[in-house]
Every structure is written in C-alpha cells, then in structure tokens.
Design a protein around this motif. Structure first.
Motif, mmCIF file in Angstrom:
data_model
loop_
_atom_site.group_PDB
_atom_site.id
_atom_site.type_symbol
_atom_site.label_atom_id
_atom_site.label_comp_id
_atom_site.label_asym_id
_atom_site.label_seq_id
_atom_site.Cartn_x
_atom_site.Cartn_y
_atom_site.Cartn_z
ATOM 1 N N LEU A 30 0.831 -1.203 0.000
ATOM 2 C CA LEU A 30 0.000 0.000 0.000
ATOM 3 C C LEU A 30 0.874 1.265 0.000
ATOM 4 O O LEU A 30 0.674 2.180 -0.793
ATOM 5 N N LEU A 31 1.871 1.292 0.898
ATOM 6 C CA LEU A 31 2.725 2.475 1.020
ATOM 7 C C LEU A 31 3.634 2.666 -0.197
ATOM 8 O O LEU A 31 3.843 3.792 -0.651
ATOM 9 N N LEU A 32 4.176 1.574 -0.720
ATOM 10 C CA LEU A 32 5.121 1.670 -1.836
ATOM 11 C C LEU A 32 4.435 2.029 -3.148
ATOM 12 O O LEU A 32 5.001 2.729 -3.986
ATOM 13 N N SER A 33 3.220 1.546 -3.326
ATOM 14 C CA SER A 33 2.532 1.758 -4.604
ATOM 15 C C SER A 33 1.554 2.930 -4.573
ATOM 16 O O SER A 33 1.115 3.405 -5.628
ATOM 17 N N ARG A 215 11.139 5.893 6.926
ATOM 18 C CA ARG A 215 12.031 5.835 5.758
ATOM 19 C C ARG A 215 11.277 6.070 4.459
ATOM 20 O O ARG A 215 11.846 6.591 3.489
ATOM 21 N N LEU A 216 10.025 5.662 4.423
ATOM 22 C CA LEU A 216 9.220 5.857 3.217
ATOM 23 C C LEU A 216 8.636 7.265 3.144
ATOM 24 O O LEU A 216 7.935 7.608 2.197
ATOM 25 N N GLY A 217 8.921 8.069 4.180
ATOM 26 C CA GLY A 217 8.548 9.476 4.130
ATOM 27 C C GLY A 217 7.113 9.796 4.500
ATOM 28 O O GLY A 217 6.614 10.871 4.168
ATOM 29 N N PHE A 218 6.459 8.874 5.191
ATOM 30 C CA PHE A 218 5.078 9.132 5.601
ATOM 31 C C PHE A 218 5.043 9.603 7.056
ATOM 32 O O PHE A 218 5.660 9.005 7.934
ATOM 33 N N GLY A 219 4.326 10.675 7.300
ATOM 34 C CA GLY A 219 4.201 11.177 8.669
ATOM 35 C C GLY A 219 2.962 10.605 9.331
ATOM 36 O O GLY A 219 2.104 11.347 9.815
ATOM 37 N N LEU A 220 2.868 9.297 9.339
ATOM 38 C CA LEU A 220 1.665 8.640 9.863
ATOM 39 C C LEU A 220 1.772 8.458 11.376
ATOM 40 O O LEU A 220 2.840 8.142 11.909
ATOM 41 N N GLU A 221 0.641 8.623 12.044
ATOM 42 C CA GLU A 221 0.595 8.457 13.503
ATOM 43 C C GLU A 221 0.484 6.976 13.838
ATOM 44 O O GLU A 221 -0.410 6.288 13.357
ATOM 45 N N ILE A 222 1.435 6.491 14.649
ATOM 46 C CA ILE A 222 1.439 5.076 15.024
ATOM 47 C C ILE A 222 1.101 4.963 16.505
ATOM 48 O O ILE A 222 1.758 5.557 17.348
ATOM 49 N N GLU A 223 0.061 4.190 16.791
ATOM 50 C CA GLU A 223 -0.452 4.077 18.154
ATOM 51 C C GLU A 223 -0.137 2.709 18.751
ATOM 52 O O GLU A 223 -0.086 1.700 18.046
ATOM 53 N N LYS A 224 0.019 2.699 20.047
ATOM 54 C CA LYS A 224 0.100 1.446 20.791
ATOM 55 C C LYS A 224 -1.316 0.881 20.905
ATOM 56 O O LYS A 224 -2.265 1.618 21.132
ATOM 57 N N SER A 225 -1.456 -0.409 20.704
ATOM 58 C CA SER A 225 -2.779 -1.020 20.781
ATOM 59 C C SER A 225 -3.407 -0.844 22.154
ATOM 60 O O SER A 225 -2.735 -0.971 23.189
ATOM 61 N N ASP A 226 -4.698 -0.519 22.181
ATOM 62 C CA ASP A 226 -5.407 -0.396 23.449
ATOM 63 C C ASP A 226 -5.471 -1.728 24.181
ATOM 64 O O ASP A 226 -5.631 -1.782 25.402
ATOM 65 N N LEU A 227 -5.322 -2.816 23.445
ATOM 66 C CA LEU A 227 -5.379 -4.157 24.055
ATOM 67 C C LEU A 227 -4.076 -4.499 24.760
ATOM 68 O O LEU A 227 -3.960 -5.528 25.406
#
Length: 233
Positions: A30-33, A215-227
């Motif tokens: 998804l990210l690469l393409s 590294r792929l240049g995405f400023g995506l928010e990464i969350e710790k799982s609530d579980l």
C-alpha cells in the motif's frame, strides 16, 4: 466513477470509525505503490459473495427463461467486480486481530467513512461505490437487482460480526481482466488516520514498522494497541 449513490446505505456521520486489519506485506505494498489492493469478488472465502438470495434467484430464473444471457450475466459479473473491506467499530477489535493477522504480527489501519470517500481517487474507466453491507437471511429475504452492484452489498447473517463497509469497483465497462483483483489509486495520508500495531507483537517488530514508515517518508501516527494496556491491580 460514483463514490456516492442514493441507493446505497452508509452511516450518516462521516466521522464513523472504520478499520482494516492486514499483514505487513500488504501494508508495505500500500505504502510503496500508493494503491489500495481490492480482491476480485469471487475469490473471497465466502462462496456466496456477489450471489443472490433464494427469493431473488427464483425471480431471476423466471426472467431468464426467455433470455438465458440474463442469468449468465450475473454469474460472469462477479469476475469483473473488486472489493476492499473495512470494519465499522469505534474501538479496535480483538476478534479482527485474530481473524486477519497471524503469528502476533500485523497492523490495523484506522480511518473514517469521510476519509475513505476523500482518499479514493476517481477512476475514469470504472464505477466505484462505498456502501455498508446488509446482513440478511438468504433463504427468506430479497436482494434487489435494480443495480448490478447490489449483490455485493448483501451477506448472510452469520457474517454480521464483520460490520462491513466496502469500496466496490466495477470494471465491467472496460476490457480489463481481473486475476486476483486490482489496485486503485488512493491518497495514503487521507486514507490512514492512525496505525495500530498488533498488541502481541514484540518490540523489534514495532520498531521495524516505525522505521519503515519513517524511511518511506510518511508522517503517519502510530499508536500502541489499546489491548496492550498495563493491568491495574
């Protein structure tokens, strides 16, 4: 391309939260393409995908007596339709982690109905829709066939736990042959609101995901799982 259609049901609130659970290879693709993979409708595990309920099938059979091609069209149409499935839920789902990921690895994309609608870029040659799946009794209830995409918005009641919203791409007006499916253009930053990493994954895996996204240049928010929250005792 028609992402909105008055005949298709969708939650009224565009901020309704939806999820997609997937493995690392599909996430990287998804990210690469910058394209979202959609599965051909007749390749799903559920053999009823894109088919009709019994009351509707009986009606179609009557119409097909004088026009055999009518029934054949619906059979072959499934090969021309691709689907991307999303799960409606305010919170992440333990069951969905279990079903769609393996070996304590995988990710969940959190998005919203509004984001899906904005993220999918118009395809000139295809019709595209976003709709909520209806869960019915296939032995008793009727599936309308006013529009050829309706069979792809109905499933058996035993699948209600999926609470599914679908992006549907109909390629029947083109000469494109779908094999396993097709990829459609999407705006990644619009599509993904947050990323959740599998709650049982090890630290090296979490660090790998974070580094890959950076590294792929995405400023995506990464969350710790609530579980994964600490036990309070």
């Amino acid at each position: 391309m028609y992402l909105n259609n008055t005949n298709i049901k969708l939650p009224e609130d565009p901020d309704t939260v939806v999820w997609k659970y997937l493995d690392l290879s599909k996430f990287l693709d998804l990210l690469l393409s910058n394209k979202l993979f959609m599965s051909r409708s007749d390749k799903f595990e559920d053999q009823y995908e894109g088919t009709f309920s019994e009351p509707t099938f009986e009606e179609i059979k009557k119409l097909a007596i004088d026009n055999p091609e009518f029934l054949n069209y619906y059979k072959t149409h499934r090969e021309k339709v691709a689907v991307s499935s999303w799960h409606i839920n305010e919170y992440e789902s333990f069951a969905m982690w279990q079903i769609f990921t393996q070996n304590s690895e995988g990710l969940a994309i959190q998005s919203t109905i509004g984001r899906l609608q904005k993220a999918v870029n118009p395809e000139k040659n295809f019709d595209q829709y976003i709709g909520e799946v209806n869960y019915i009794d296939y032995k008793k209830e009727y599936i309308p066939f006013d529009d050829s995409f309706f069979p792809f918005l109905f499933k058996r009641k035993s699948f209600q736990y999926e609470r599914e919203v679908r992006i549907i791409t109909d390629t029947s007006q083109s000469n494109l042959k779908l094999n396993e499916g097709l990829k459609i253009n999407v705006d990644i930053n619009e599509l993904i609101e947050k990323i959740y990493i599998h709650p049982k994954s090890e630290n090296w895996y979490k660090k790998l995901i974070i580094e890959l996204v950076e590294r792929l240049g995405f400023g995506l928010e990464i969350e710790k799982s609530d579980l994964e929250s600490d036990i309070l005792i």
